[in-house]
Design a protein around this motif. Structure first.
Motif, PDB file in Angstrom:
ATOM      1  N   MET A   5       0.848  -1.187   0.000  1.00 38.10           N
ATOM      2  CA  MET A   5       0.000   0.000   0.000  1.00 38.10           C
ATOM      3  C   MET A   5       0.889   1.245   0.000  1.00 38.10           C
ATOM      4  O   MET A   5       1.922   1.267   0.671  1.00 38.10           O
ATOM      5  CB  MET A   5      -0.871  -0.015   1.263  1.00 38.10           C
ATOM      6  N   LEU A   6       0.499   2.207  -0.778  1.00 42.15           N
ATOM      7  CA  LEU A   6       1.306   3.420  -0.871  1.00 42.15           C
ATOM      8  C   LEU A   6       0.713   4.531   0.000  1.00 42.15           C
ATOM      9  O   LEU A   6      -0.506   4.674   0.070  1.00 42.15           O
ATOM     10  CB  LEU A   6       1.348   3.914  -2.317  1.00 42.15           C
ATOM     11  N   PHE A   7       1.584   5.318   0.616  1.00 40.33           N
ATOM     12  CA  PHE A   7       1.080   6.439   1.422  1.00 40.33           C
ATOM     13  C   PHE A   7       0.282   7.413   0.550  1.00 40.33           C
ATOM     14  O   PHE A   7      -0.662   8.033   1.010  1.00 40.33           O
ATOM     15  CB  PHE A   7       2.242   7.203   2.066  1.00 40.33           C
ATOM     16  N   ASN A   8       0.729   7.549  -0.709  1.00 35.66           N
ATOM     17  CA  ASN A   8       0.067   8.512  -1.606  1.00 35.66           C
ATOM     18  C   ASN A   8      -1.074   7.836  -2.364  1.00 35.66           C
ATOM     19  O   ASN A   8      -1.122   7.860  -3.580  1.00 35.66           O
ATOM     20  CB  ASN A   8       1.083   9.111  -2.585  1.00 35.66           C
ATOM     21  N   THR A  55       7.556  -5.447  11.716  1.00 34.97           N
ATOM     22  CA  THR A  55       6.511  -5.227  10.720  1.00 34.97           C
ATOM     23  C   THR A  55       5.826  -3.868  10.812  1.00 34.97           C
ATOM     24  O   THR A  55       4.936  -3.591  10.021  1.00 34.97           O
ATOM     25  CB  THR A  55       5.438  -6.350  10.879  1.00 34.97           C
ATOM     26  N   PHE A  56       6.205  -3.039  11.757  1.00 34.23           N
ATOM     27  CA  PHE A  56       5.491  -1.774  12.029  1.00 34.23           C
ATOM     28  C   PHE A  56       5.262  -1.009  10.713  1.00 34.23           C
ATOM     29  O   PHE A  56       6.220  -0.570  10.067  1.00 34.23           O
ATOM     30  CB  PHE A  56       6.337  -0.956  13.005  1.00 34.23           C
ATOM     31  N   PHE A  57       4.015  -0.854  10.316  1.00 33.56           N
ATOM     32  CA  PHE A  57       3.723  -0.458   8.929  1.00 33.56           C
ATOM     33  C   PHE A  57       4.286   0.903   8.491  1.00 33.56           C
ATOM     34  O   PHE A  57       4.663   1.038   7.325  1.00 33.56           O
ATOM     35  CB  PHE A  57       2.218  -0.552   8.638  1.00 33.56           C
ATOM     36  N   PRO A  58       4.377   1.914   9.366  1.00 33.92           N
ATOM     37  CA  PRO A  58       4.873   3.190   8.828  1.00 33.92           C
ATOM     38  C   PRO A  58       6.266   3.079   8.203  1.00 33.92           C
ATOM     39  O   PRO A  58       6.561   3.745   7.221  1.00 33.92           O
ATOM     40  CB  PRO A  58       4.874   4.116  10.041  1.00 33.92           C
ATOM     41  N   GLN A  59       7.124   2.238   8.781  1.00 33.05           N
ATOM     42  CA  GLN A  59       8.495   2.204   8.259  1.00 33.05           C
ATOM     43  C   GLN A  59       8.856   0.844   7.674  1.00 33.05           C
ATOM     44  O   GLN A  59      10.027   0.578   7.415  1.00 33.05           O
ATOM     45  CB  GLN A  59       9.494   2.629   9.342  1.00 33.05           C
ATOM     46  N   PHE A  79       3.611  16.035   0.126  1.00 29.11           N
ATOM     47  CA  PHE A  79       3.918  17.167  -0.764  1.00 29.11           C
ATOM     48  C   PHE A  79       5.246  16.910  -1.486  1.00 29.11           C
ATOM     49  O   PHE A  79       5.361  17.118  -2.701  1.00 29.11           O
ATOM     50  CB  PHE A  79       3.986  18.458   0.061  1.00 29.11           C
ATOM     51  N   GLN A  80       6.218  16.437  -0.736  1.00 26.22           N
ATOM     52  CA  GLN A  80       7.529  16.157  -1.345  1.00 26.22           C
ATOM     53  C   GLN A  80       7.390  15.095  -2.438  1.00 26.22           C
ATOM     54  O   GLN A  80       7.963  15.224  -3.513  1.00 26.22           O
ATOM     55  CB  GLN A  80       8.514  15.668  -0.275  1.00 26.22           C
ATOM     56  N   LYS A  81       6.624  14.060  -2.125  1.00 32.10           N
ATOM     57  CA  LYS A  81       6.492  12.959  -3.075  1.00 32.10           C
ATOM     58  C   LYS A  81       5.601  13.349  -4.278  1.00 32.10           C
ATOM     59  O   LYS A  81       6.020  13.264  -5.431  1.00 32.10           O
ATOM     60  CB  LYS A  81       5.893  11.745  -2.340  1.00 32.10           C
ATOM     61  N   VAL A  82       4.392  13.773  -3.975  1.00 34.23           N
ATOM     62  CA  VAL A  82       3.390  13.947  -5.038  1.00 34.23           C
ATOM     63  C   VAL A  82       3.670  15.198  -5.882  1.00 34.23           C
ATOM     64  O   VAL A  82       3.600  15.147  -7.112  1.00 34.23           O
ATOM     65  CB  VAL A  82       1.965  14.023  -4.425  1.00 34.23           C
ATOM     66  N   VAL A  83       3.988  16.288  -5.210  1.00 36.59           N
ATOM     67  CA  VAL A  83       4.149  17.548  -5.950  1.00 36.59           C
ATOM     68  C   VAL A  83       5.580  17.711  -6.453  1.00 36.59           C
ATOM     69  O   VAL A  83       5.805  17.898  -7.658  1.00 36.59           O
ATOM     70  CB  VAL A  83       3.730  18.756  -5.070  1.00 36.59           C
ATOM     71  N   MET A  84       6.536  17.636  -5.531  1.00 36.74           N
ATOM     72  CA  MET A  84       7.913  17.941  -5.926  1.00 36.74           C
ATOM     73  C   MET A  84       8.517  16.825  -6.795  1.00 36.74           C
ATOM     74  O   MET A  84       9.022  17.090  -7.882  1.00 36.74           O
ATOM     75  CB  MET A  84       8.793  18.165  -4.687  1.00 36.74           C
ATOM     76  N   ALA A  85       8.473  15.605  -6.295  1.00 31.29           N
ATOM     77  CA  ALA A  85       9.138  14.516  -7.033  1.00 31.29           C
ATOM     78  C   ALA A  85       8.348  14.122  -8.283  1.00 31.29           C
ATOM     79  O   ALA A  85       8.878  14.157  -9.392  1.00 31.29           O
ATOM     80  CB  ALA A  85       9.317  13.306  -6.117  1.00 31.29           C
ATOM     81  N   ALA A 108      13.021  11.160   1.011  1.00 30.07           N
ATOM     82  CA  ALA A 108      12.823  11.946   2.242  1.00 30.07           C
ATOM     83  C   ALA A 108      11.322  12.093   2.496  1.00 30.07           C
ATOM     84  O   ALA A 108      10.876  12.117   3.639  1.00 30.07           O
ATOM     85  CB  ALA A 108      13.474  13.313   2.108  1.00 30.07           C
ATOM     86  N   GLY A 109      10.566  12.184   1.407  1.00 28.02           N
ATOM     87  CA  GLY A 109       9.109  12.286   1.537  1.00 28.02           C
ATOM     88  C   GLY A 109       8.555  11.058   2.229  1.00 28.02           C
ATOM     89  O   GLY A 109       7.728  11.161   3.137  1.00 28.02           O
ATOM     90  N   TYR A 110       9.041   9.881   1.823  1.00 29.04           N
ATOM     91  CA  TYR A 110       8.556   8.648   2.460  1.00 29.04           C
ATOM     92  C   TYR A 110       8.919   8.642   3.942  1.00 29.04           C
ATOM     93  O   TYR A 110       8.077   8.351   4.797  1.00 29.04           O
ATOM     94  CB  TYR A 110       9.158   7.403   1.787  1.00 29.04           C
TER      95      TYR A 110
END
Lengths: 471, 345
Positions: free
Chosen positions: A1-4, A160-164, A203-209, A248-250
């Motif tokens: 699953m993707l954060f974005n 397994t902690f999902f955020p990381q 923002f870093q991932k979707v807009v900038m990258a 860095a966004g992730y």
């Protein structure tokens, strides 16, 4: 699953509601988090959750034995078992095809006609991250640097902690497992700050990258032509920005999401493009990996304890393996090798031509460092040596006759974005986002937050995968 | 730090910003519609796994997509067809997929747009790669991607701002598309590519209908005609033998397992029709295919009620005419008794 992705928004809302509801006690909340983490991973490819389970079981058992076993030989055997399983997974799934391909090249080169069909092994998402994380636990247990996890649940959640889970930060056992022992609940300030970090990460991932930089980088590195120098440089700095904002966004998202649950994860990036030299760079870029490599590779290889030559060898080996960690290709080895060379040259410079870094020469030095880093990204991004070499030729011969494939707007857009990125890193290099936000009036912070959210929404990311998922 | 204040301010500004953005684009004449994306195709493709002898699948290019209306077909036959035609695509990769990866032995209608069906079998060529990427997506899609699509449907159906189409139309309004509109120092391409605006509305179940604007606004229709002429002039010569051989291999396999294949040539008109008659004349392409395929085949020119249909942008029918075409086509197929178990009126 993707954060974005929309599914993640729904997933996170459900997890947060369950986490903060009074339905569960702390143990059940942890069970819920663990189950959610498997769902998070399994929605990509359910059978590969089994690898996580195996890794968890092996390292839990090894850790348990290492905690009680006094016989040094047996202790070593448990460590080897853990390493063999984790590195075996990594070797098979990540490097299987690469090894086979190189084996074929070698046997062909000695005159044996042998062809092998590629195994086409699926690469489990984030395998390099979670295997390194679990190995750190077992190695620390072996060295008696950390305590055994109190319960299997705590350990499984650590793995397994999902955020990381799929792209770090790679967290050490002592920094994360211990946080699971007592009930965690974010304060309202922590929760909102976590949400703010999640917004910045997206923002870093979707807009900038993905919106501002990826297309230019893809176009330049996808070109089969020998490019004009300007296009080659712009494509390279576009990738430089893209990979920073993507990764860095992730990490920022991961830290933010964990904080919303009251769990603190360490920083993974500290404005790396304003680094003063390469040692500084590796204290600022993918910090959790570089510290892992330092503790579990560079130091065991001898570090700086056995003379200069041995230190340089250890340094180079560490960086080469670090390069290979990123991907099963020789181009990644060259990327690592270049960084190793930079680090060795920097140490030589410090030894033979030392100079003081002042505020006047600092930004110049940072710019030089950033430029050298950009050269390494060529090998990281190019899919073949031919592409990389063409790019380098274009960048340094400044081909006036090379093909121009970028329009003026793309060149301006990328240059402005990267110039702002560099200056922001320079301004922020000795501070932190938290410190800056403390000094910022709430309404300004609110407006900045709103602009970022607005841009994320209208960018409508098509759910591009994070680059580091493949590592 | 007064984060609560910041959060409230952010929320207020985001709501104002998004509402204004949505209102602005609606005022510009845009309306919400589904994106014609791989996930939508894959959702329909998944139904083929459960399809029976009674089901009808529509394959082909954009003409089969625009001209055969799913709702109208259902009204006429009582059974909803599975619309798997794709814009700018050869039908060969999807037909190959269904023949080789499923057990389906019902009816497949292949819409024949000669310039695309006979174009190529080269995997990297545009008319092949597009449909193949949909097939690949179907087999490789993750559960998360399926969930993302399901969650995005109500948003796409209700918000104009959710219009980041995979087609990358010149009038898309996502941030990347808006930035692409900035025309500073664009590199010259010869001949210059004309702008290509979205002219179809997509709805569930997967169905495409021409936007009313394309049928009524001549200037808008002309902008699309320019694109067809551009592609027509720039297309490489057709690979008739290779495409026919590839197709026939699958036709034989499909027929052997009892499948019912129907070829349909939907209408075109104006300059596009003239160009097709010159570059891909009926006798050398359509008639030749019909001859080797030995399946029921229907060319719009052979039917009085269809041959004079006019495409507003020379290649696709307006919604009204598409409904008419669908109705008439079903009638013709019924008369020939080639449709499975059609409802009795």
């Amino acid at each position: 699953m993707l954060f974005n992705s929309l599914s993640f928004i729904l997933f996170l809302i459900i997890v947060l509601v369950l986490y903060y509801s009074k339905l569960f006690g702390w143990t059940n909340k942890k069970r819920m988090l663990l189950l959610s983490s498997y769902v998070f991973y399994g929605l990509w490819n359910p059978p590969l959750v089994i690898l996580l389970w195996i890794s968890t079981m092996i390292d839990w058992t090894a850790g348990k034995q290492l905690a009680v076993e006094e016989n040094q030989t047996k202790r070593k055997m448990w460590l080897i078992l853990s390493m063999a399983v984790n590195l075996g997974f990594l070797g098979f799934f990540k490097y299987g095809d690469f090894l086979l391909e190189n084996f074929v090249i070698i046997v062909n080169s000695i005159g044996i006609d042998f062809q092998a069909k590629p195994m086409d092994i699926i690469l489990p998402m984030g395998i390099s991250f979670y295997t390194f994380q679990t190995m750190s636990y077992t190695i620390d247990m072996y060295k008696r640097k950390t305590e055994r996890a109190r319960t299997f649940l705590d350990f499984a959640l650590y793995v397994t902690f999902f955020p990381q889970l799929v792209a770090g930060p790679i967290v050490r056992a002592k920094d994360l497992i211990t946080q699971f022992y007592e009930e965690k609940k974010a304060t309202s300030e922590q929760f909102i700050w976590g949400l703010f970090l999640l917004t910045i990460g997206l923002f870093q991932k979707v807009v900038m990258a993905d919106t501002l930089l990826s297309e230019t980088a893809d176009k330049v590195f996808g070109s089969k032509e020998l490019l004009h120098g300007v296009d080659a440089w712009v494509g390279t700095i576009a990738f430089s920005g893209q990979i920073f904002f993507d990764f860095a966004g992730y990490s920022t998202c991961a830290i933010g999401i964990a904080l919303m649950l009251g769990i603190v994860l360490p920083d993974n990036f500290r404005y790396p493009y304003a680094s003063l030299g390469f040692s500084d760079l590796w204290k600022r870029w993918h910090i959790s990996l570089s510290s892992w490599l330092k503790d579990y590779l560079y130091i065991p290889l001898g570090g700086n304890r056995h003379g200069i030559t041995r230190m340089y060898v250890a340094l180079m080996l560490t960086m080469l393996i670090g390069g290979l960690w990123h991907g099963a290709a020789w181009t990644f080895m060259v990327w690592g090798g270049l960084h190793g060379t930079y680090l060795i040259l920097e140490r030589l410079q410090r030894r033979y031509i030392p100079f003081e870094i002042t505020k006047w020469n600092g930004i110049f030095l940072a710019f030089i460092t950033f430029s050298c880093v950009n050269i390494t990204w060529v090998f990281f991004r190019a899919r073949s040596f031919k592409t990389a070499w063409n790019m380098i030729k274009s960048m340094f011969y400044a081909q006036s006759e090379g093909a121009k494939i970028l329009d003026t707007f793309s060149i301006i857009k990328v240059t402005v974005v990267i110039a702002i990125l560099f200056l922001c890193h320079w301004i922020m290099r000795n501070t932190s986002m938290k410190e800056v936000s403390l000094k910022t009036p709430p309404y300004i912070l609110g407006i900045v937050w709103a602009i970022m959210t607005f841009l994320i929404i209208i960018a409508q990311g098509s759910g591009e995968q994070f680059i580091y998922f493949q590592f | 730090m007064k984060l609560k204040q910041s959060l409230i301010i952010a929320l207020i500004f985001v709501i104002i910003g998004i509402t204004s953005w949505e209102s602005y684009w609606r005022a510009q004449g845009l309306h919400p519609t589904l994106n014609d994306e791989k996930a939508l195709w894959a959702m329909t493709r998944a139904k083929v796994e459960e399809a029976t002898k009674e089901d009808v699948i529509i394959l082909g290019s954009s003409r089969a997509y625009f001209d055969i209306q799913v709702g109208q077909w259902k009204n006429e036959t009582g059974k909803e067809p599975l619309q798997l035609a794709s814009t700018g695509s050869s039908p060969l990769p999807t037909f190959h997929d269904i023949v080789n990866n499923t057990e389906f032995n019902g009816t497949i209608i292949v819409g024949v747009t000669p310039g695309l069906l006979f174009s190529t079998t080269y995997p990297k060529a545009f008319p092949w790669e597009r449909p193949q990427s949909k097939v690949d997506f179907y087999f490789n899609r993750t559960y998360a991607q399926r969930l993302n699509f399901l969650l995005s449907v109500p948003l796409q159906q209700n918000l104009v701002l959710m219009s980041a189409d995979e087609e990358e139309w010149n009038d898309d309004i996502d941030l990347k598309a808006l930035l692409k509109r900035i025309n500073w120092g664009k590199l010259d391409t010869l001949p210059p590519t004309p702008p290509f605006y979205n002219f179809g509305d997509v709805s569930l179940p997967r169905n495409m209908s021409m936007m009313p604007r394309a049928a009524t606004d001549t200037a808008f229709a002309n902008s699309i005609i320019k694109v067809w002429h551009f592609f027509g002039k720039g297309s490489p010569p057709p690979e008739k033998d290779a495409t026919t051989a590839f197709f026939m291999h699958d036709v034989k396999k499909f027929k052997e397992r009892g499948g019912n294949l129907i070829l349909v040539r939907p209408p075109s008109s104006g300059g596009v029709r003239i160009g097709e008659n010159m570059g891909l004349p009926r006798d050398r392409f359509w008639d030749s295919l019909v001859h080797v395929a030995q399946v029921k085949s229907y060319h719009f020119e052979d039917y009085a009620q269809l041959k004079n249909l006019t495409c507003p942008e020379e290649s696709h029918l307006s919604l009204e005419d598409a409904n008419f075409f669908t109705k008439e086509l079903v009638e013709i197929l019924k008369k020939d008794n080639v449709l499975p178990n059609h409802k009795t009126k």
